[in-house]
Design a protein around this motif. Structure first.
Motif, PDB file in Angstrom:
ATOM      1  N   ASP A 402       0.837  -1.207   0.000  1.00 35.66           N
ATOM      2  CA  ASP A 402       0.000   0.000   0.000  1.00 35.66           C
ATOM      3  C   ASP A 402       0.871   1.257   0.000  1.00 35.66           C
ATOM      4  N   SER A 403       1.903   1.264   0.821  1.00 33.02           N
ATOM      5  CA  SER A 403       2.798   2.423   0.915  1.00 33.02           C
ATOM      6  C   SER A 403       3.548   2.639  -0.391  1.00 33.02           C
ATOM      7  N   VAL A 404       3.980   1.535  -1.010  1.00 32.27           N
ATOM      8  CA  VAL A 404       4.699   1.635  -2.281  1.00 32.27           C
ATOM      9  C   VAL A 404       3.790   2.225  -3.359  1.00 32.27           C
ATOM     10  N   LEU A 405       2.555   1.742  -3.428  1.00 27.64           N
ATOM     11  CA  LEU A 405       1.619   2.241  -4.439  1.00 27.64           C
ATOM     12  C   LEU A 405       1.276   3.707  -4.208  1.00 27.64           C
ATOM     13  N   GLN A 406       1.096   4.094  -2.946  1.00 26.18           N
ATOM     14  CA  GLN A 406       0.777   5.487  -2.664  1.00 26.18           C
ATOM     15  C   GLN A 406       1.964   6.388  -2.978  1.00 26.18           C
ATOM     16  N   CYS A 407       3.169   5.919  -2.695  1.00 32.80           N
ATOM     17  CA  CYS A 407       4.370   6.671  -3.043  1.00 32.80           C
ATOM     18  C   CYS A 407       4.452   6.862  -4.554  1.00 32.80           C
ATOM     19  N   ALA A 408       4.165   5.792  -5.301  1.00 32.04           N
ATOM     20  CA  ALA A 408       4.197   5.876  -6.762  1.00 32.04           C
ATOM     21  C   ALA A 408       3.166   6.878  -7.276  1.00 32.04           C
ATOM     22  N   ALA A 409       1.974   6.894  -6.658  1.00 32.09           N
ATOM     23  CA  ALA A 409       0.936   7.838  -7.080  1.00 32.09           C
ATOM     24  C   ALA A 409       1.365   9.277  -6.828  1.00 32.09           C
ATOM     25  N   GLY A 410       2.016   9.520  -5.670  1.00 34.13           N
ATOM     26  CA  GLY A 410       2.475  10.866  -5.366  1.00 34.13           C
ATOM     27  C   GLY A 410       3.590  11.319  -6.289  1.00 34.13           C
ATOM     28  N   VAL A 411       4.545  10.436  -6.560  1.00 28.14           N
ATOM     29  CA  VAL A 411       5.645  10.771  -7.463  1.00 28.14           C
ATOM     30  C   VAL A 411       5.125  11.035  -8.874  1.00 28.14           C
ATOM     31  N   LEU A 412       4.147  10.254  -9.310  1.00 28.45           N
ATOM     32  CA  LEU A 412       3.561  10.454 -10.634  1.00 28.45           C
ATOM     33  C   LEU A 412       2.902  11.830 -10.735  1.00 28.45           C
ATOM     34  N   ALA A 413       2.142  12.207  -9.718  1.00 26.54           N
ATOM     35  CA  ALA A 413       1.485  13.520  -9.731  1.00 26.54           C
ATOM     36  C   ALA A 413       2.516  14.641  -9.762  1.00 26.54           C
ATOM     37  N   TYR A 414       3.582  14.489  -8.967  1.00 25.11           N
ATOM     38  CA  TYR A 414       4.632  15.510  -8.957  1.00 25.11           C
ATOM     39  C   TYR A 414       5.329  15.578 -10.314  1.00 25.11           C
ATOM     40  N   ALA A 415       5.546  14.418 -10.943  1.00 26.29           N
ATOM     41  CA  ALA A 415       6.172  14.395 -12.265  1.00 26.29           C
ATOM     42  C   ALA A 415       5.306  15.122 -13.287  1.00 26.29           C
TER      43      ALA A 415
END
Length: 443
Positions: A402-415
């Motif tokens: 869950d933490s990995v997926l949420q981190c990926a979602a945040g990094v994607l939005a920032y990108a």
């Protein structure tokens, strides 16, 4: 002034701040590269007061082996390096007579390798070039540095930090609520400052503050009205699923995603965009230059105002809702522990979504014939990124995943936000006047 005679290559600065003054010659060494820019550690330092379009480390000229030839490399500058009118990409070997220009309207240098003998001012600022004399400005630097643009850029964040620190000291142990609000506003301001520096565009500070406050006021007054539409008329009822989840019931990820898309993504991105559209309309009623400093005329304007709206939404949601819930469950320490990551994370969450939508609002101002298509793309894509974040922890039953997926979602939005900023800077109508920004070590 001195008499020079040399067979070595040199740069001749042919564009002068004061017309009619003697040209400046920069001697080149066969064993040393020189960097041209606004940084104090460059070998050719250009005054930022007069050359705002020059990056801190703009270009580098280096000798090539033992071949007696030289090459120039652009160091990722914001406004580009031009050789004889052609933009330089990466590196190019220099020939005698080549005209080097830093930016569209920046300083110009002539590369020469013939014998040079003239009474000139040697311009290369090597260490120790001031001799042994001491001046008043060296002893008291503040006397002469206030006109430097970097003085203001460096002074403001430090002064704001001191201001908030002093205020927070006054409430330590006496008023936890005031302390948390001050800390939250300070951290949010720091997040916004990052976006402001990346955009490099001047917007009226009061318009930025007004946008954030308008979003906060809207949340306190009219948000529930729009929430009723998105959550009970449209299929966005997230309260029902949230209650079932707290009871430990199994949740269908697709059902959760759809409801989050309507009940959080579309709803919140719509409400955060309203102040941006308001300034868009206000700007049309004003006269220059105020209209450009306030309104939305291009993507950079939309990003800055959208990010400010995201800051206001984050402050209201975090301090007015989630921190209060954390304090009720675990005390003031729990509230403080929640406050810090939620505010700092806004740059990849609410600020990223609304800033990205703001890009499309500004782009629609540039391309009015495509307005509705652009607004629809921006609205739906920002809402989709928002929903990804809210749904990441429901897609797996494993806490680590869950933490990995949420981190990926945040990094994607920032990108997505960073890509929008970079594209907005490229197509900005006032690109030459925007602040050069270091997006990496070479700019």
């Amino acid at each position: 002034m001195m008499e020079e005679s040399s067979h070595q290559p040199f740069l001749k600065q042919v564009s002068q701040i004061v017309p009619g003054t003697r040209p400046i010659f920069y001697q080149l060494s066969g064993s040393q590269s020189i960097v041209i820019g606004r940084e104090s550690d460059c070998q050719v330092i250009l005054d930022s007061t007069h050359y705002q379009g020059v990056s801190r480390r703009h270009a580098k000229i280096s000798p090539v082996g033992l071949s007696n030839s030289w090459q120039i490399c652009d160091l990722g500058s914001s406004n580009g390096t031009y050789i004889n009118g052609q933009r330089l990409y990466q590196c190019q070997t220099l020939k005698a007579g080549d005209l080097i220009k830093l930016g569209h309207q920046g300083p110009e240098f002539l590369f020469e390798s013939q014998t040079h003998s003239a009474k000139t001012t040697t311009g290369i600022p090597i260490r120790g070039r001031f001799g042994t004399e001491l001046s008043l400005t060296q002893l008291i630097p503040i006397v002469s540095t206030q006109s430097d643009l970097r003085w203001r850029e460096l002074m403001i964040p430090g002064a704001v930090t001191v201001f908030f620190v002093v205020l927070m000291f006054n409430y330590v142990g006496t008023n936890p609520a005031a302390f948390m609000w001050l800390l939250g506003v300070f951290l949010a301001s720091a997040c916004y400052y990052v976006i402001d520096r990346l955009c490099g565009r001047h917007k009226a500070w009061w318009a930025i503050v007004a946008t954030a406050i308008a979003t906060m006021i809207f949340n306190l007054t009219l948000f529930n009205l729009f929430a009723h539409v998105f959550r009970y008329i449209l299929p966005g009822n997230i309260e029902e699923l949230s209650a079932l989840r707290q009871q430990g019931a199994a949740i269908n990820p697709i059902d959760w995603f759809v409801r989050m898309f309507f009940g959080a993504g579309l709803l919140e991105e719509f409400t955060k965009s309203l102040p941006v559209f308001a300034f868009y309309l206000i700007g049309r009623q004003l006269r220059s230059p105020l209209r450009e400093r306030v309104g939305v005329w291009e993507p950079l304007d939309g990003i800055l105002l959208g990010a400010a709206s995201g800051i206001g939404f984050t402050l209201d949601e975090t301090l007015g809702q989630y921190v209060q819930m954390a304090i009720q469950r675990g005390g003031e320490l729990a509230g403080l522990q929640l406050l810090i990551p939620r505010i700092l994370g806004a740059i990849a969450v609410h600020v990223a979504y609304s800033g990205y939508f703001g890009y499309f609002i500004g782009l629609s101002a540039l391309k009015p014939s495509k307005r509705w298509q652009l607004l629809a793309i921006g609205y739906l894509s920002s809402s989709f990124l928002h929903t990804l974040w809210n749904s990441a922890d429901i897609l797996s039953q494993n806490a680590l995943m869950d933490s990995v997926l949420q981190c990926a979602a945040g990094v994607l939005a920032y990108a997505f936000l960073i890509s929008a900023i970079l594209k907005a800077r490229q197509i900005s109508a006032t690109r030459a006047q925007d602040l050069p920004t270091r997006l990496g070590s070479s700019n």
